[in-house]
Design an enzyme around this catalytic site. Sequence first.
Site, PDB file in Angstrom:
ATOM      1  N   TYR A 276       0.835  -1.198   0.000  1.00  0.00           N
ATOM      2  CA  TYR A 276       0.000   0.000   0.000  1.00  0.00           C
ATOM      3  C   TYR A 276       0.871   1.250   0.000  1.00  0.00           C
ATOM      4  CZ  TYR A 276      -3.802  -3.094   1.460  1.00  0.00           C
ATOM      5  OH  TYR A 276      -4.741  -4.095   1.533  1.00  0.00           O
ATOM      6  N   HIS A 282      -6.905   0.394  -1.529  1.00  0.00           N
ATOM      7  CA  HIS A 282      -6.474  -0.836  -2.194  1.00  0.00           C
ATOM      8  C   HIS A 282      -4.954  -0.825  -2.367  1.00  0.00           C
ATOM      9  CE1 HIS A 282     -10.620  -1.885  -2.977  1.00  0.00           C
ATOM     10  NE2 HIS A 282     -10.815  -0.699  -3.515  1.00  0.00           N
ATOM     11  N   LYS A 313      -3.101  -4.558 -10.186  1.00  0.00           N
ATOM     12  CA  LYS A 313      -1.894  -4.264  -9.437  1.00  0.00           C
ATOM     13  C   LYS A 313      -0.670  -4.543 -10.310  1.00  0.00           C
ATOM     14  CE  LYS A 313      -4.245  -5.976  -5.299  1.00  0.00           C
ATOM     15  NZ  LYS A 313      -4.948  -4.710  -5.038  1.00  0.00           N
TER      16      LYS A 313
END
Length: 335
Positions: A276, A282, A313
């Site tokens: 993070y 998220h 991601k």
Amino acid sequence: MKATVEGTSVLTGRDGRVLYDQSGYGRPEGDGIRLAPQEALYLLHRHRIEISDYTFDTLLAEYADQRNFLRSFLVYRDLRERGYVVQTGPHDYRVFRRGEKPGTGESLYLVRVLSERDPIRFTKLIEEVITARNMRKQYVLAVVDDEEELTYYEIKLQKLTGACAPSEIGSCDAVLVGKSAMILVPPGSDLEKAGFGKRFDEERLMISPVELLYLMGEGTIRVSKDGAPLTPQEFFAFASGSDQDLAAKDKVYTELRRHDFIPRTGYKFGHHYRVYCGKNVHSDMLVHAIEKEADLPMSVISRSVRMAHSVKKKMLFGCVHTTGIQFVEFARIKL
């Protein structure tokens, strides 16, 4: 246009120079050009040259004895049919920008060809990516699967930058619980705000082994075992017995924390960390820690990249390298 096989390459006559001048095939030699096997086979397949005593099938059969030739040809053909000019070397291929060719433009990609079962040797990979970067090129892996389909991956060495301001955390004592630790702190403590621990109940915060190792090293948490204070080295020896990856995980975790990222377990994603930045709800990255001499099958990396992209991601491997932690990003691309 006539050509003849000479050793492991093909030589054209004077009329072959137009192939080089217009489309970047081959390299000039004498009055003609010398074609690499992939180039010659492709041109023969497209009926742009004729080779004495050979058809496409017989020439393919002859070149197929060369190690990894078929997959190399499949990548060459795909790149050409996408409109790129391609030349061999310095890796497997140099790929020019669309509309550019040798003598009138610069190559954009350096391409390495692999199969889905080939191992990725990270030490070698990092060296090749650095070479490409020094040449101001993008490093690309072209992976051929068992059904002869192609997937392209761009590989980058990511240099982490500070992402958010680190929090001030006071020191405290913890109770060792197995390989983890328990701290008596109320909800909303400085540790929680900084992204450490998991709330056990209203009074207790559980700290994972890798978090504990980091916090002990920072002097933030003091831990005792059997009434005697534990050093970070003693705790590492104790905890690493049940976690063979702890050394690499600890180094990568520490590096991420130094750049003000917040690593949490990435178990649900099949990796060591989800990472993070600041107050983002998220996570931004999945990170897997590996030793510098690690080999991973390309199929494993492919699954990792697909998982990361499916949850929006980035996929990074934190490689414990001789020059520190090298974060290697794999990303699928469409050329």
